[in-house]
Design an enzyme around this catalytic site. Structure first.
Site, PDB file in Angstrom:
ATOM      1  N   GLU A  31       0.828  -1.207   0.000  1.00  0.00           N
ATOM      2  CA  GLU A  31       0.000   0.000   0.000  1.00  0.00           C
ATOM      3  C   GLU A  31       0.863   1.258   0.000  1.00  0.00           C
ATOM      4  OE1 GLU A  31      -2.214  -3.056   2.638  1.00  0.00           O
ATOM      5  OE2 GLU A  31      -0.157  -2.606   2.011  1.00  0.00           O
ATOM      6  N   CYS A  68      -2.650  -3.699   7.147  1.00  0.00           N
ATOM      7  CA  CYS A  68      -2.271  -3.862   8.553  1.00  0.00           C
ATOM      8  C   CYS A  68      -2.676  -2.637   9.363  1.00  0.00           C
ATOM      9  CB  CYS A  68      -0.776  -4.132   8.685  1.00  0.00           C
ATOM     10  SG  CYS A  68       0.278  -2.793   8.085  1.00  0.00           S
ATOM     11  N   SER A  70      20.951 -42.271  -7.937  1.00  0.00           N
ATOM     12  CA  SER A  70      19.724 -41.551  -8.281  1.00  0.00           C
ATOM     13  C   SER A  70      19.968 -40.316  -9.145  1.00  0.00           C
ATOM     14  CB  SER A  70      18.992 -41.130  -7.001  1.00  0.00           C
ATOM     15  OG  SER A  70      19.795 -40.242  -6.235  1.00  0.00           O
ATOM     16  N   GLY A 118      14.597 -39.034   1.673  1.00  0.00           N
ATOM     17  CA  GLY A 118      14.382 -40.389   1.201  1.00  0.00           C
ATOM     18  C   GLY A 118      13.036 -40.956   1.608  1.00  0.00           C
ATOM     19  N   LEU A 137      11.770 -40.611   5.726  1.00  0.00           N
ATOM     20  CA  LEU A 137      11.170 -39.358   6.189  1.00  0.00           C
ATOM     21  C   LEU A 137       9.909 -39.027   5.393  1.00  0.00           C
ATOM     22  CD1 LEU A 137      11.110 -36.828   7.904  1.00  0.00           C
ATOM     23  CD2 LEU A 137      12.701 -35.756   6.298  1.00  0.00           C
ATOM     24  N   SER A 143       7.177 -41.036   6.845  1.00  0.00           N
ATOM     25  CA  SER A 143       6.854 -40.590   8.206  1.00  0.00           C
ATOM     26  C   SER A 143       6.009 -39.322   8.189  1.00  0.00           C
ATOM     27  CB  SER A 143       8.136 -40.354   9.006  1.00  0.00           C
ATOM     28  OG  SER A 143       8.858 -41.555   9.183  1.00  0.00           O
TER      29      SER A 143
END
Length: 372
Positions: A57, A80, A173, A304, A307, A310
């Site tokens: 703004e 704000c 990979s 990998g 994780l 998980s």
């Protein structure tokens, strides 16, 4: 229901386009755009570039000058109303003589949360909200989740072959996907407040986990200058204290936070490396809360199968981004993620496909959890 004109939509879309320009630099602040319109013409516009610098703004008001008086402001987030690093934007609009404010959405930040709209209303300025709300939410999904839930927006990135494999049985990979997809990953990293990985990934690949401007898509280089480059925080799960100061992580001068359940001696590590200590129980959820407290808006995960699984199992993934390469690696190659608690097909997590994009020879799929 509030009704907006087609012209309102055009000007708000312009404000949203401006807001998107700040996605690489504004964290921990939201990305905001503002357009000032008088007699059907844009008299000022701007976007928030970086924390501590003028808000959207204020940039638009400075450009408009005296023409701001009597104008309508289109802003992608409620102005704000509090004093932070910069003065309240609502006050700036009032002082400039703006007569109407249209906001795409209300700001969930407790310091704002309707206070900006009230300040405008109390000053006699007509203010409305919820124009192109969905687009505004998408631009600031990280900031908004942190404000609403106290945790970052988690994006899990996976790259796989056509048969769902991420690496050869040996662990090789590099590279499953092509250069265009890897360039897109650099863009996604650049938008993130932090990257999450594990010591297993660091030891196997010795990645820098940084943002490399030279590898950006060419069209991004034109709008995001090299001198603006912001490196995300690198967050590494290191329960066995295997990370050493010789890893490439530490060649980029950007914070590295090592996460484990026990403290370690950081002698020899650079001063931008620190520890985050949590008990093993609920470590991932506690980590997300801590990252929220540290003003991390968006967390990009490159790790990998362990994780990745998980995070999915703990229902911590807000967006699943999969790059699919036109290759077949065979059933001896490594799988996408580990979900040891999943034993019934009926319990498999479901995902909603939101975007499909061809990037070079690869396909990029973007999913969100279904039913959430």
């Amino acid at each position: 229901m509030l009704e907006f004109s087609s012209q309102d939509c055009v000007f708000m879309q312009r404000a949203l386009d401006l807001a998107a320009k700040g996605q690489y630099t504004t964290t921990p602040n939201p990305s905001v755009g503002c357009v000032l319109v008088k007699n059907g013409e844009i008299v000022g516009e701007g976007f928030h570039f970086k924390a501590g610098q003028p808000h959207a703004e204020r940039v638009a008001l400075a450009q408009a000058g005296e023409n701001a008086k009597g104008a309508t402001a289109y802003v992608t987030l409620e102005p704000c109303a509090h004093y932070g690093r910069t003065p309240p934007c609502a006050l700036g609009l009032i002082e400039a003589g703006v007569v109407k404010v249209i906001a795409a959405m209300q700001d969930p930040n407790p310091q704002v949360a309707g206070k900006g709209l009230k300040m405008l209303s109390d000053a006699g300025i007509e203010s409305t909200v919820n124009l192109l709300n969905d687009q505004a939410e998408k631009i600031n999904k990280g900031f908004l989740k942190r404000m609403r839930q106290g945790m970052p927006f988690v994006q899990l990135k996976l790259a796989m072959s056509l048969d769902g494999r991420t690496a050869m049985a040996s662990g090789e990979s590099k590279w499953i996907t092509g250069p265009d997809a890897r360039s897109d990953v650099q863009k996604m990293r650049a938008k993130s407040s932090a990257l999450l990985s594990t010591s297993t990934t660091v030891i196997a690949d010795d990645p820098s986990l940084n943002v490399r401007w030279d590898e950006f898509p060419e069209n991004l280089k034109t709008e995001y200058k090299k001198e603006w480059l912001r490196q995300p925080v690198r967050v590494i799960l290191d329960s066995q204290h295997r990370i050493q100061p010789t890893h490439k992580l530490f060649l980029t001068h950007s914070p590295v936070w090592l996460v484990s359940s026990e403290p370690r001696d950081l002698t020899g590590f650079p001063d931008f490396c620190e520890q985050i200590i949590f008990p093993k129980e609920n470590l991932l959820k506690e980590l997300m809360r801590e990252l929220g407290k540290r003003q991390i808006n968006t967390l990009w995960v490159e790790a990998g199968a362990n994780l990745s699984g998980s995070l999915i199992d703990a229902k911590l993934v807000d967006e699943l981004i999969i790059y699919i390469a036109p290759k077949l690696l065979g059933d001896n190659a490594r799988g996408l993620c580990q979900l040891p608690n999943l034993t019934k097909l009926a319990d498999a997590p479901l995902w909603q496909l939101n975007e499909l994009e061809q990037i070079g020879d690869d396909i990029k799929l973007t999913y969100t959890p279904k039913g959430v």
